[in-house]
Design a protein around this motif. Structure first.
Motif, PDB file in Angstrom:
ATOM      1  N   LEU A  25     -16.603  -7.484  -6.204  1.00 48.77           N
ATOM      2  CA  LEU A  25     -16.576  -9.474  -5.927  1.00 48.77           C
ATOM      3  C   LEU A  25     -15.336  -9.086  -6.009  1.00 48.77           C
ATOM      4  O   LEU A  25     -15.580 -10.866  -6.037  1.00 48.77           O
ATOM      5  CB  LEU A  25     -16.809  -8.741  -7.703  1.00 48.77           C
ATOM      6  CG  LEU A  25     -17.418  -8.289  -8.569  1.00 48.77           C
ATOM      7  CD1 LEU A  25     -18.815  -8.260  -9.557  1.00 48.77           C
ATOM      8  CD2 LEU A  25     -19.505  -9.248  -6.993  1.00 48.77           C
ATOM      9  N   ARG A  26     -13.831  -8.732  -5.570  1.00 51.65           N
ATOM     10  CA  ARG A  26     -13.243  -9.324  -4.749  1.00 51.65           C
ATOM     11  C   ARG A  26     -13.168  -9.264  -3.553  1.00 51.65           C
ATOM     12  O   ARG A  26     -12.864  -9.944  -2.988  1.00 51.65           O
ATOM     13  CB  ARG A  26     -12.069  -9.453  -5.378  1.00 51.65           C
ATOM     14  CG  ARG A  26     -10.885  -9.708  -5.725  1.00 51.65           C
ATOM     15  CD  ARG A  26      -9.752 -10.113  -4.345  1.00 51.65           C
ATOM     16  NE  ARG A  26      -9.476  -9.326  -4.704  1.00 51.65           N
ATOM     17  CZ  ARG A  26      -8.176  -8.550  -3.905  1.00 51.65           C
ATOM     18  NH1 ARG A  26      -8.192  -9.143  -2.458  1.00 51.65           N
ATOM     19  NH2 ARG A  26      -7.590  -7.173  -3.931  1.00 51.65           N
ATOM     20  N   ASP A  27     -12.307  -8.287  -3.238  1.00 55.31           N
ATOM     21  CA  ASP A  27     -11.745  -7.764  -1.512  1.00 55.31           C
ATOM     22  C   ASP A  27     -12.921  -7.514  -1.181  1.00 55.31           C
ATOM     23  O   ASP A  27     -13.559  -7.558   0.398  1.00 55.31           O
ATOM     24  CB  ASP A  27     -10.923  -6.496  -1.544  1.00 55.31           C
ATOM     25  CG  ASP A  27      -9.665  -6.631  -0.891  1.00 55.31           C
ATOM     26  OD1 ASP A  27      -9.642  -6.765   0.013  1.00 55.31           O
ATOM     27  OD2 ASP A  27      -9.017  -6.248  -1.294  1.00 55.31           O
ATOM     28  N   GLY A  28     -14.172  -6.635  -1.880  1.00 56.18           N
ATOM     29  CA  GLY A  28     -15.591  -6.817  -0.865  1.00 56.18           C
ATOM     30  C   GLY A  28     -16.127  -7.745  -0.454  1.00 56.18           C
ATOM     31  O   GLY A  28     -16.184  -8.345   0.601  1.00 56.18           O
ATOM     32  N   THR A 213      -4.133   3.736  -6.354  1.00 59.43           N
ATOM     33  CA  THR A 213      -4.136   3.435  -4.398  1.00 59.43           C
ATOM     34  C   THR A 213      -5.105   2.597  -4.034  1.00 59.43           C
ATOM     35  O   THR A 213      -6.110   2.182  -4.731  1.00 59.43           O
ATOM     36  CB  THR A 213      -3.930   4.666  -3.930  1.00 59.43           C
ATOM     37  OG1 THR A 213      -4.551   4.515  -2.593  1.00 59.43           O
ATOM     38  CG2 THR A 213      -5.660   5.635  -4.575  1.00 59.43           C
ATOM     39  N   HIS A 214      -4.816   1.431  -3.280  1.00 61.94           N
ATOM     40  CA  HIS A 214      -5.257   0.418  -2.441  1.00 61.94           C
ATOM     41  C   HIS A 214      -5.597   1.053  -0.843  1.00 61.94           C
ATOM     42  O   HIS A 214      -4.285   0.354  -0.828  1.00 61.94           O
ATOM     43  CB  HIS A 214      -5.286  -0.965  -3.350  1.00 61.94           C
ATOM     44  CG  HIS A 214      -5.693  -1.998  -2.428  1.00 61.94           C
ATOM     45  ND1 HIS A 214      -6.556  -2.508  -3.328  1.00 61.94           N
ATOM     46  CD2 HIS A 214      -6.348  -2.408  -1.382  1.00 61.94           C
ATOM     47  CE1 HIS A 214      -7.153  -3.454  -2.346  1.00 61.94           C
ATOM     48  NE2 HIS A 214      -6.755  -3.374  -1.588  1.00 61.94           N
ATOM     49  N   CYS A 215      -6.191   1.114  -0.558  1.00 63.75           N
ATOM     50  CA  CYS A 215      -6.610   2.326   1.043  1.00 63.75           C
ATOM     51  C   CYS A 215      -7.920   0.833   1.313  1.00 63.75           C
ATOM     52  O   CYS A 215      -8.868   1.073   0.811  1.00 63.75           O
ATOM     53  CB  CYS A 215      -6.517   2.532   1.128  1.00 63.75           C
ATOM     54  SG  CYS A 215      -5.437   4.668   0.520  1.00 63.75           S
ATOM     55  N   HIS A 216      -6.855   0.431   2.812  1.00 63.54           N
ATOM     56  CA  HIS A 216      -8.632  -0.450   4.069  1.00 63.54           C
ATOM     57  C   HIS A 216      -8.978   1.209   4.826  1.00 63.54           C
ATOM     58  O   HIS A 216      -7.719   1.500   5.154  1.00 63.54           O
ATOM     59  CB  HIS A 216      -7.686  -1.550   4.249  1.00 63.54           C
ATOM     60  CG  HIS A 216      -8.205  -2.282   3.356  1.00 63.54           C
ATOM     61  ND1 HIS A 216      -9.208  -3.481   3.541  1.00 63.54           N
ATOM     62  CD2 HIS A 216      -7.245  -2.609   1.941  1.00 63.54           C
ATOM     63  CE1 HIS A 216      -9.055  -4.442   2.253  1.00 63.54           C
ATOM     64  NE2 HIS A 216      -7.738  -3.993   1.818  1.00 63.54           N
ATOM     65  N   ASN A 217      -9.987   0.743   5.938  1.00 67.97           N
ATOM     66  CA  ASN A 217     -10.295   1.856   6.585  1.00 67.97           C
ATOM     67  C   ASN A 217     -10.053   1.703   8.128  1.00 67.97           C
ATOM     68  O   ASN A 217     -11.263   1.997   8.015  1.00 67.97           O
ATOM     69  CB  ASN A 217     -11.556   2.024   5.885  1.00 67.97           C
ATOM     70  CG  ASN A 217     -12.223   3.204   6.418  1.00 67.97           C
ATOM     71  OD1 ASN A 217     -11.415   3.958   6.490  1.00 67.97           O
ATOM     72  ND2 ASN A 217     -13.732   3.724   6.611  1.00 67.97           N
ATOM     73  N   GLY A 249     -13.033  -2.386   6.048  1.00 67.28           N
ATOM     74  CA  GLY A 249     -13.863  -2.540   4.610  1.00 67.28           C
ATOM     75  C   GLY A 249     -12.465  -0.987   3.426  1.00 67.28           C
ATOM     76  O   GLY A 249     -11.454  -1.136   4.588  1.00 67.28           O
ATOM     77  N   ASN A 250     -13.020  -1.304   3.200  1.00 66.18           N
ATOM     78  CA  ASN A 250     -11.690  -0.084   1.774  1.00 66.18           C
ATOM     79  C   ASN A 250     -13.112   0.322   1.400  1.00 66.18           C
ATOM     80  O   ASN A 250     -13.256   1.184   1.720  1.00 66.18           O
ATOM     81  CB  ASN A 250     -12.314  -1.655  -0.011  1.00 66.18           C
ATOM     82  CG  ASN A 250     -10.945  -2.531   0.302  1.00 66.18           C
ATOM     83  OD1 ASN A 250     -11.880  -3.500   0.908  1.00 66.18           O
ATOM     84  ND2 ASN A 250     -10.318  -3.151  -0.511  1.00 66.18           N
ATOM     85  N   THR A 251     -11.717   1.981   0.581  1.00 65.03           N
ATOM     86  CA  THR A 251     -12.329   2.790   0.163  1.00 65.03           C
ATOM     87  C   THR A 251     -13.652   2.834  -0.493  1.00 65.03           C
ATOM     88  O   THR A 251     -13.372   1.426  -1.154  1.00 65.03           O
ATOM     89  CB  THR A 251     -11.171   3.482  -0.521  1.00 65.03           C
ATOM     90  OG1 THR A 251      -9.600   3.560  -0.560  1.00 65.03           O
ATOM     91  CG2 THR A 251     -11.570   4.874  -1.409  1.00 65.03           C
TER      92      THR A 251
HETATM   93 ZN    ZN Z   1      -7.288  -5.191  -0.501  1.00 65.99          ZN
END
Ligand code: ZN
Ligand code: KIV
Length: 528
Positions: A25-28, A213-217, A249-251
């Protein structure tokens, strides 16, 4: 020294318990075109809470009135999850964030600042000035809330000594979780594990906090990098449903959770996620965001459990484990579900919806039932996927534009569409020719309702197999920086296209009327 115990965080007595932090609901939602309505955000938050997500990042309260209201409402409705809001490194953002999350039983403030050389240049702060800012803002957040997460944005490209220095400052100022973002998806698994391990071993006070951990793809390594970070000592993974998020996108939540479950032998970590709820929430996020899941996507793709080739089918019939490493039921896919038909009544539909994890009020059920009957008249068997498509394309109440009738003639010559629409209570019609039936139909819509919206995406997919399958259509429109996605499903692809286009125009109109209130007034990257 203040008491740093993260009283509202999940129990971490079990050293192998990994906290799942969902940021759909935030990064997505920040992903261009993935914007959700207020009601959709509340619905997704409810599903995340029910599936056992530990922390829901519900939005970025200072970004807009819409974001603020969504975070406040989600905070009020949350049953178990910690509700987190995002704030940049300034007191105004943090105060606004607190105003929204303070209603939650378990609130969290997440504040961040870009610490790499490139990101430091944006607010034009020296290393020392930024260090002071971090101390001031984390202290302020901690005075408001005893659960504070701090993130050095672009951590994986931040100079090592400086990263250690600022992490230490944030811990001393009272942060209870330190998140290490790979903002641009640049790191690789060995490096990801090593970075967390070295931080934990180097920074004074690291043992008193949880590392996330906060990863982008961007390089397709987000899942591997997140799991590697856990090997390195991180105990919180930040992720989104279907891997939704900006750029690549994110993980993906479903991937990390299922990886730890299926390969528990080599990754002996546990989460609180009820994995049988994965498919349902994946479908709802795809429907409300307008971002369809690719067929071969791990865990939730349409083909993830399909075994087409003869040799595979033969093996599967003898022993499912031949080609399947997890049971479809583990992620909420049931293979034995019976289709509904035109003789199925309202009770059968209600029971099916319940089975699919969908709850709705009597009015919405009434609407879905009418559309179900209409579909069942045209289609012999109505499958679960059809029902889900019906539910996700149910109207949002009083729409300004409505389709009354559409007739299309097409074939080898130019196509012609004769369209009747209701525009704010006035019935209007237009006849247009075009390069194919969809082009002719969209031209007719524009003739009746002239607009400058630019078509960013037009996507069609079949809901089930067979020539009588419903088509779901997504249409994404952009106008003056505002983006809206419309969706619809119908056994007639052209009708579904017209409905999706009209749906997107209705949504765009609502956004325009709110005159930018729903459009982020600030971006989290806008650090000036
Ligand atoms: Zn992010
Ligand atoms: O990718 C990122 O760096 C972020 C931060 C705001 C945590 O999303």
């Amino acid at each position: 020294m203040t008491d740093r115990t993260d009283k509202t965080a999940v129990q971490t007595a079990d050293k192998n318990r990994v906290v799942i932090f969902d940021t759909t609901l935030r990064d997505g939602e920040q992903s261009p075109g993935a914007t959700m309505t207020h009601a959709e955000k509340l619905e997704i938050a409810g599903l995340l809470d029910d599936m056992g997500v530990d922390i829901i990042e519900a939005g970025f309260p200072i970004a807009s009135e819409g974001d603020f209201n969504a975070v406040s409402e989600i905070s009020k409705q949350a049953k178990n999850a910690v509700i987190c809001g995002l704030a940049r490194a300034n007191l105004k953002d943090i105060d606004r964030c607190w105003e929204a999350v303070k209603h939650a039983r378990r609130p969290r403030i997440h504040t961040f600042i870009g610490t790499s050389e490139l990101h430091r240049a944006i607010p034009n702060l020296s290393m020392d000035e930024m260090a002071d800012r971090i101390h001031e803002t984390v202290t302020h957040a901690r005075n408001l809330c005893d659960n504070v997460q701090w993130s050095p944005m672009d951590a994986t490209r931040t100079e090592w000594d400086y990263l250690c220095r600022v992490v230490e400052i944030a811990i001393k100022a009272g942060a209870t979780t330190i998140n290490i973002p790979d903002t641009v998806g640049y790191t690789a698994p060995l490096e990801s594990a090593d970075l967390i391990r070295r931080l934990i071993n180097t920074v004074p006070g690291a043992d008193d906090v949880i590392f996330a951990t906060h990863c982008h793809n961007d390089l397709g390594m987000a899942t591997a990098n997140s799991l590697a970070a856990v090997e390195g000592g991180a105990r919180q993974i930040e992720c989104t449903i279907n891997g939704l998020g900006e750029r690549a996108g994110n993980t993906a939540l479903e991937e990390v959770v299922m990886a730890m479950k299926v390969r528990h032998d080599i990754m002996p970590y546990s989460t609180g996620i009820d994995t049988t709820k994965i498919m349902n929430i994946s479908r709802r996020v795809a429907a409300v965001s307008g971002f369809a899941v690719q067929f071969n996507k791990a865990i939730v793709g349409k083909n993830a459990f399909a075994h087409e080739s003869g040799i595979h089918q033969d093996g599967m019939l003898k022993n499912a484990e031949t080609f399947e490493i997890m049971c479809p039921e583990d992620v909420g896919l049931s293979g034995t579900s019976l289709p509904l038909g035109k003789h199925s009544g309202r009770a059968a539909l209600r029971a099916k919806l319940k089975d699919l994890g969908i709850e709705m009020g009597e009015n919405q059920l009434k609407d879905v039932f009418v559309r179900f009957k209409d579909l069942a008249d045209r289609k012999k068997e109505v499958y679960d996927e059809d029902i889900l498509a019906l539910v996700s394309t149910t109207g949002e109440g009083e729409d300004h534009l409505e389709l009354i009738n559409l007739k299309v003639v097409c074939g080898t010559g130019p196509a012609e569409a004769v369209l009747e629409m209701d525009v704010g209570g006035v019935e209007t019609s237009a006849t247009c020719q075009g390069d194919g039936p969809v082009d002719a139909t969209f031209k007719a819509v524009r003739t009746i309702y002239p607009n400058d919206a630019r078509l960013q995406l037009y996507q069609v997919s079949a809901v089930t197999e067979g020539t009588d399958a419903q088509a779901t259509v997504s249409v994404r429109l952009e106008e003056d920086g505002m983006i809206a996605t419309g969706q619809s499903a119908d056994t007639d692809t052209v009708v579904a296209s017209a409905l999706a286009y009209i749906h997107a125009l209705n949504r765009l109109r609502v956004r325009r009327e709110k005159s930018g209130k729903d459009t982020p007034e600030v971006s989290y990257k806008d650090l000036t």
